[in-house]
Scaffold this motif. Structure first.
Motif, mmCIF file in Angstrom:
data_model
loop_
_atom_site.group_PDB
_atom_site.id
_atom_site.type_symbol
_atom_site.label_atom_id
_atom_site.label_comp_id
_atom_site.label_asym_id
_atom_site.label_seq_id
_atom_site.Cartn_x
_atom_site.Cartn_y
_atom_site.Cartn_z
ATOM 1 N N GLY A 132 0.807 -1.207 0.000
ATOM 2 C CA GLY A 132 0.000 0.000 0.000
ATOM 3 C C GLY A 132 0.844 1.263 0.000
ATOM 4 O O GLY A 132 2.072 1.209 -0.022
ATOM 5 N N VAL A 188 -0.927 -3.876 5.528
ATOM 6 C CA VAL A 188 -1.729 -3.499 4.368
ATOM 7 C C VAL A 188 -2.302 -2.112 4.614
ATOM 8 O O VAL A 188 -3.205 -1.938 5.441
ATOM 9 N N GLN A 195 -8.596 -2.300 2.516
ATOM 10 C CA GLN A 195 -7.474 -3.121 2.952
ATOM 11 C C GLN A 195 -7.952 -4.422 3.604
ATOM 12 O O GLN A 195 -7.372 -5.500 3.399
#
Length: 278
Positions: A132, A188, A195
């Motif tokens: 991410g 994440v 997510q």
């Protein structure tokens, strides 16, 4: 490298406290979300113990905005309930628990866990993965984390393009990179619920891996986004600092949606507490 490392805000060390029960049976319901009454230290200990036993899991850190979203969507409620650990990222949730006389011990944020879990992973030899953030930011976060924890192994990082989760090829690419990297802890940082919905898709292929939905933690760790001063974090004013930094993106979320939602909820908790004691 040294000046950038020094600029990153490292969470302060927390004092360990006695073990508490976790899991759905011991959870405290706040604003409709069942939250584990654990400290940051206990979360790290829980994850490391599970990893030692070959068991993975999912950490969700609800804040006021997540609680508001969950209150409106039954599928998101189910998503949160399925997580092995649910801990409060938001002082208003801690305050509400005190009014309900079922105290959450402290706020536990993804921005703090990315440091404390990385430190423990370095000590125990568990490779981590960063998923991410804007292009290049995960790589910067990896540099910062390994600068502070030289024994830490970052086995991969990925910044998938916007909208990747809506295509079969986009998710397949993420799956392939994770399968190649074989991490034990994955951060994440795509925001809720994106997510955590992605984590739900990835977990079956990685039963021995822990996934942490961490929001903006990768950007914080990289040093490209600033956190509020510690006193603002402790007093529940971190949202105000973030609003001042990103008013265009966050004004509606914080002022129109979250503030009225949590103010009304805290008022109800306070009234019920008064009624119980009168």
């Amino acid at each position: 490298m040294t000046p950038e490392v020094q600029a990153v805000s490292i969470p302060r060390q927390r004092t360990p406290v006695p073990e508490r029960s976790s899991g759905a049976g011991g959870r405290v319901v706040v604003a409709g979300v069942a939250i584990d009454p654990l400290t940051e230290t206990q979360v790290v200990e829980h994850v490391m113990k599970a990893l030692a036993g070959g068991k993975g899991g999912h950490v969700i850190t609800p804040n006021v905005d997540i609680c508001r979203a969950v209150a409106k969507d039954a599928s998101l409620r189910r998503l949160v309930r399925r997580a092995e650990l649910v801990v409060a990222d938001g002082m208003p949730l801690v305050w509400a628990s005190r009014l309900k006389d079922r105290r959450l011990p402290e706020r536990v944020t993804g921005a703090d866990l990315i440091w404390s879990l990385s430190k423990a992973s370095a000590r125990e030899g568990h490779p981590i993965y960063l998923l991410g953030g804007p292009p290049g930011v995960a790589a910067q976060a990896a540099d910062q984390l390994t600068a502070y924890h030289p024994k830490l192994k970052v086995c991969g990082f990925d910044a998938p393009p916007y909208g990747f989760e809506t295509t079969v090829d986009g998710v397949a690419r993420v799956r392939k990179r994770l399968a190649t990297a074989r991490p034990r802890v994955v951060f994440v940082g795509l925001g809720f619920p994106k997510q955590d919905l992605l984590i739900a898709q990835l977990r079956d292929a990685h039963p021995e891996t822990w996934f942490v939905g961490c929001g903006a933690a990768i950007s914080f760790a990289a040093g490209v986004q600033s956190r509020a001063p510690q006193w603002m974090q402790d007093s529940g004013l971190e949202w105000l600092f973030r609003l001042a930094c990103e008013p265009g993106r966050l004004a509606r979320r914080y002022l129109v949606n979250d503030l009225p939602f949590m103010t009304a909820y805290l008022a109800r908790c306070a009234w019920r507490r008064y009624a119980r004691r009168s």
